[in-house]
Structures are given as structure tokens and as C-alpha cells.
Design an enzyme around this catalytic site. Structure first.
Site, short mmCIF file in Angstrom:
data_model
loop_
_atom_site.label_atom_id
_atom_site.label_comp_id
_atom_site.label_asym_id
_atom_site.label_seq_id
_atom_site.Cartn_x
_atom_site.Cartn_y
_atom_site.Cartn_z
N LYS A 184 0.88 -1.38 0.00
CA LYS A 184 0.11 -0.17 -0.09
C LYS A 184 0.93 1.23 -0.04
O LYS A 184 0.38 2.29 -0.52
CB LYS A 184 -0.90 -0.02 1.30
CG LYS A 184 -1.83 -1.08 1.55
CD LYS A 184 -3.08 -1.22 0.81
CE LYS A 184 -4.06 -2.15 1.03
NZ LYS A 184 -3.75 -3.45 1.04
C1 LIG Z 1 -4.48 -4.61 0.57
C2 LIG Z 1 -3.87 -5.75 0.78
C3 LIG Z 1 -4.12 -7.04 -0.25
C4 LIG Z 1 -5.25 -6.84 -1.21
O1 LIG Z 1 -4.88 -5.86 -2.26
P1 LIG Z 1 -6.22 -5.50 -3.10
O2 LIG Z 1 -5.72 -4.29 -3.96
O3 LIG Z 1 -7.10 -5.01 -2.23
O4 LIG Z 1 -6.38 -6.71 -4.00
C5 LIG Z 1 -3.24 -8.06 -0.18
N1 LIG Z 1 -2.19 -8.16 0.45
C6 LIG Z 1 -1.99 -7.28 1.58
C7 LIG Z 1 -0.96 -7.43 2.71
C8 LIG Z 1 -2.57 -5.99 1.41
O5 LIG Z 1 -2.32 -5.17 2.77
#
Ligand SMILES: *Cc1c(COP(=O)(O)O)cnc(C)c1O
Length: 464
Positions: free
Chosen positions: A112
Site C-alpha cells: 500500500k
Molecule cells: C491490501 C492488501 C492486499 C489486497 O490488495 P487489493 O488491491 O485490495 O486486492 C493483499 N495483501 C496485503 C498485505 C494487503 O495489504
């Protein structure tokens, strides 16, 4: 660049307004009206670029003329200079022609950071230019919260309120949110689950009168287009580092809201040779069922060892469906209404086309832990539970051994020690910059699952 809503009934916007807007006014999500497309020669010419320079090339057309080149490049440079590895998104080899793309080198140890550290800077830049102030209200099952707070804490144009389900995020995740210092940061522990938080967030966007028209409400979840845009970059980067664009690549993506993998789909549409995209889910497998059986049906939320993928519906899937339905906003709008209340099947021909590129797989907690243990035994490499789901799905769905298989490493294993310990392994140590995380003072407010309480808390705080 112009942006249009997936439901075809909201005004076309330029980048700046898309950045500052959450959902489109018709309930849809914004997507570019036309995507840039690159020849293999152009992509090849980017082969030796450092991450931040490649990011500028990929992001610039999406921003259009909204931000001057030098300001954009310097925001991108600052964003990725804060990562703990010079390669920003390094590749780790885990078997023959099999890799993990480590997207957890940012300040909050999950992918993120790639989007949210940049988003904070973009928002601050645009709000300053307009002399406006914004309020961020976000809902998180863990990783979005800390990354958003970290990305926005320096902005005096923003107040940021993050809701998370009380007692339902990992301790490291919680502490990463509640120990960040900033006068503009408010952590709200909601007595409810993630869906309750998301429900209140949607309601705030639907009726913003509590902001008295004096503040702009800004979305930081992956419905915000700018997040997707920043994630397209690392698909190009990984490919270029493994012989692309002169070879096809396959990617396996641990998936919740479908934001990250949608960025891979865009990279493919922009000209990057991608042969396969694997949607890797945990027990919350609505997307696996949608892709493999063409049935879109909501099931109750299951709590798993990979909480950042615990979802009931995946909002960004709408962006893919928009293409499946020939970008017909009216048709999609009807479909989305129906999906709220009943099980639907999608256009069969459209889904057959989706399956040429996409595969899907669902992994339960036991197999997640087995995969962590197995890979550790084979290589000494420790996976976090989300990435482990990606690796397992990659191994199950791989179409051929010649195409490099790249699993997106979405989080650092230290964030999710419960799964590591269940796998019978020792939890890793916190990285240097978080060494004293467990000694830092926490700040959060426990709150009922109550929309009025939330709205009055926000209003009281910002208009104090
Ligand atoms: C947010 C997240 C995901 C999922 O990602 P999306 O874009 O919502 O599909 C997978 N793994 C981790 C560690 C995350 O923080």
C-alpha cells in the site's frame, strides 16, 4: 487525460478532480477514457531506468498537464527515496523461473505504501495550489490505515480519520497506525467489523452535510484512481528486470479489493507482454467463484490469517466488468444494482475473454501455513500469509514453466506473526526503523458502530 465513470452517468473529470473525488456521483468508479499504449521499442528503452524514473514515465500521462513535470518527478523521487531498499521493488528468486516481487520495503511494510506515500504528496500539492483543505476518512482492515496516515501526516491541508475494527487487526498493524505522531491524525477503533467501517465510510460520502460545505471529503481506499495508477509501475519494473518486454511474464497477485491486480491488467493493456494474471484469494473467494464458475454471489465474511484480503465484495472488480461489458455504463449500472441483491452471471463471451488472461485460486488458512513452512524449508525465505497465498496459487495455476512467474509480495512477514507461528516458525524481528514499536505511545479512540457518533466526532474535531 479525461476520466469517465463506469456507470456512464457522471461528469467527465480531469486528473485533479479524480484525485480529490471518491466515488463518481452516479455511484461508479473513475477510469481513464483512453489508456496510453506503448510499443515494445518504447518499453524496451526504459529497461535501465531506476524505479523513480520509470514511475515518472508511467504516471505522467495519467496526470496529464495537471502537475508540472519537475514537481511530479520530485514528489515521485521523495516517495521512493523513503523505501528501505535501493531497488524499491526488488525481486527475490524462490525457484527456477519463479520470483517474489518484494513490495514491502516501504515505511509501513506493505505494498500500500507504493500508492499511499505518493497520494499524500499529490493531495498536499493540489490542495495547496487550490488553497483548499480536505478531510480524509478511511476504513481499513489494517494495511491501508498505516500507509495512509504515514503518507498524509505531514500535510497541514489534511485531517485524517482512520476507522479499523476494534481488536481485529494484528498488533503490529494497530501499533503502526496508533503510534504515528501527527496533530492531524485520528485513529478510531470501531466496535464492529471491517464491513461496518466500510458501510459508515460510504454513508459519509453519500451525505457530506456534516462537513458544512467547508471541507472536501477525500477517499484513500482503492476506489481512488491515483492508487491504481501508482501500482501499474511495478509490473513494468519487474518485467524489465527479467528480460521484458522481449519475454512474456505471469503474475500471481494476493487479492482482496482487486486494486492491485487491476493495475496488472492495465499494464497489459498498455502494451506490456503479460501472459497470465492469477487472482489469489483466501477463503473470502467471491472473485475465484466469479472467474472460475461465472457466478457472483456474496458469502458472509470469514476471518482468516490473511486479514488484508478479508472482503465480502471487491469494489475494483467493477473496473474490469466495465471492459467486459464493452464500456457500456448503462448496462453496467443495471448489473451493479442487481448484484446488490441477487446472485448474477456475467456475459459468457466477456468472461471467456477474461479467462484467457486471468486464472483464480482460493487458499485456506491451513494451506497458507503449509506453504509458508514449505518455502522456508526449500529456500530459507519467509513469506507473509498473503504472499504465501500468492505463491500457492502461482504453483497451482501456472500454465507453462518457460514464462517467469512473479508473485507479488504484498507484506513483510513481521506484520503477520500469528501465521508464521502457526507454521511452526519463529517470528522475524522488526526492521530497524520500527525497532521500538512496542514501546511507543498509542493514541486511539474507541467508538460505537454508529454513523452519527462518527460524524459528530469528525465535525467536532475539525471545527474545534
Ligand atoms: C491490501 C492488501 C492486499 C489486497 O490488495 P487489493 O488491491 O485490495 O486486492 C493483499 N495483501 C496485503 C498485505 C494487503 O495489504
Amino acid at each position: 487525460m479525461k476520466y469517465i465513470s463506469t456507470r456512464g452517468n457522471a461528469p467527465e473529470l480531469e486528473f485533479e478532480d479524480v484525485l480529490l473525488t471518491g466515488l463518481a456521483s452516479d455511484g461508479g468508479l473513475y477510469v481513464p477514457k483512453e489508456l496510453p499504449h506503448y510499443s515494445l521499442d518504447e518499453i524496451r528503452s526504459w529497461r535501465d531506468l531506476p524505479y523513480a524514473e520509470l514511475a515518472f514515465k508511467v504516471i505522467k500521462p495519467f496526470v496529464g498537464g495537471a502537475i508540472e513535470d519537475s514537481a511530479l518527478q520530485s514528489m515521485i523521487n521523495d516517495t521512493y527515496a523513503g523505501f528501505a531498499h535501493n531497488a524499491v521493488a526488488p525481486l527475490a528468486q524462490i525457484d527456477n523461473n519463479e520470483y517474489v516481487l518484494e513490495l514491502f520495503q516501504g515505511p509501513t511494510l506493505a505494498f500500500k505504501d507504493f500508492a499511499l506515500q505518493l497520494l499524500g504528496r499529490l493531495l498536499d500539492h493540489v490542495l495547496t495550489k487550490r488553497n483548499e483543505r480536505g478531510v480524509i476518512i478511511g476504513a481499513t482492515s489494517g494495511d491501508t490505515g498505516s500507509a495512509a496516515i504515514e503518507g498524509c501526516k505531514h500535510s497541514d491541508r489534511l485531517d485524517i480519520f482512520i476507522m479499523y475494527p476494534h481488536n481485529r487487526v494484528s498488533e503490529v498493524q494497530r501499533r503502526q497506525m496508533t503510534t504515528i505522531k501527527g496533530d492531524n491524525v485520528y485513529n478510531l477503533a470501531v466496535e464492529g467489523n471491517f464491513d461496518d467501517c466500510q458501510g459508515m465510510l460510504k454513508a459519509c460520502f453519500a451525505d457530506q452535510s456534516f462537513l458544512k460545505g467547508e471541507r472536501r471529503l477525500i477517499a484513500v481506499n482503492s476506489i481512488n484512481w491515483a492508487r491504481i495508477m501508482a501500482q501499474v509501475v511495478y509490473y513494468f519494473y519487474a518485467s524489465l528486470n527479467l528480460g521484458g518486454p522481449d519475454r512474456d511474464m505471469a503474475f500471481s497477485v494476493p487479492t482482496g479489493n482487486f486494486g492491485d491486480i487491476f493495475a496488472g491488467y492495465l499494464a497489459h493493456k498498455m502494451g506490456l507482454p503479460v501472459k497470465q494474471l492469477i487472482v489469489a484469494t483466501n477463503k473470502n473467494d467471491i472473485l475465484h467463484r466469479a472467474i472460475s464458475q461465472n457466478k457472483y454471489e456474496k458469502h458472509p465474511l470469514a476471518q482468516t490469517l490473511s486479514p488484508s484480503m478479508d472482503i465480502v465484495v471487491s469494489s475494483n472488480f467493477e473496473r474490469l466488468l466495465f471492459d467486459v461489458y464493452g464500456r457500456d455504463g448503462a448496462a453496467l449500472s443495471q448489473l451493479m444494482q442487481k448484484m446488490n441483491t441477487e446472485t448474477v452471471e456475467f456475459d459468457a463471451q466477456g468472461m471467456a475473454a477474461v479467462r484467457q488472461l486471468f486464472d483464480s485460486y482460493s487458499v485456506d488458512d491451513d494451506v497458507t501455513c503449509e506453504t509458508i513452512k514449505q518455502l522456508y524449508g526449500e529456500t530459507g525465505y519467509l513469506l507473509d500469509p498473503h504472499t504465501a497465498i500468492g505463491v500457492k496459487a502461482a504453483r497451482e495455476c501456472r500454465r507453462d514453466a518457460k514464462t517467469p512467474m512473479i508473485t507479488l509480495g504484498t507484506a513483510h512477514p513481521v506484520k503477520f506473526t500469528q501465521a508464521i507461528e502457526k507454521a511452526g516458525l519463529e517470528a522475524p524481528k522488526l526492521p530497524h526503523h520500527l525497532q521500538d514499536l512496542f514501546e511507543r505511545e498509542e493514541r486511539f479512540t474507541v467508538m460505537q458502530n454508529d454513523l452519527d457518533e462518527l460524524k459528530s466526532f469528525v465535525a467536532k474535531t475539525i471545527f474545534a
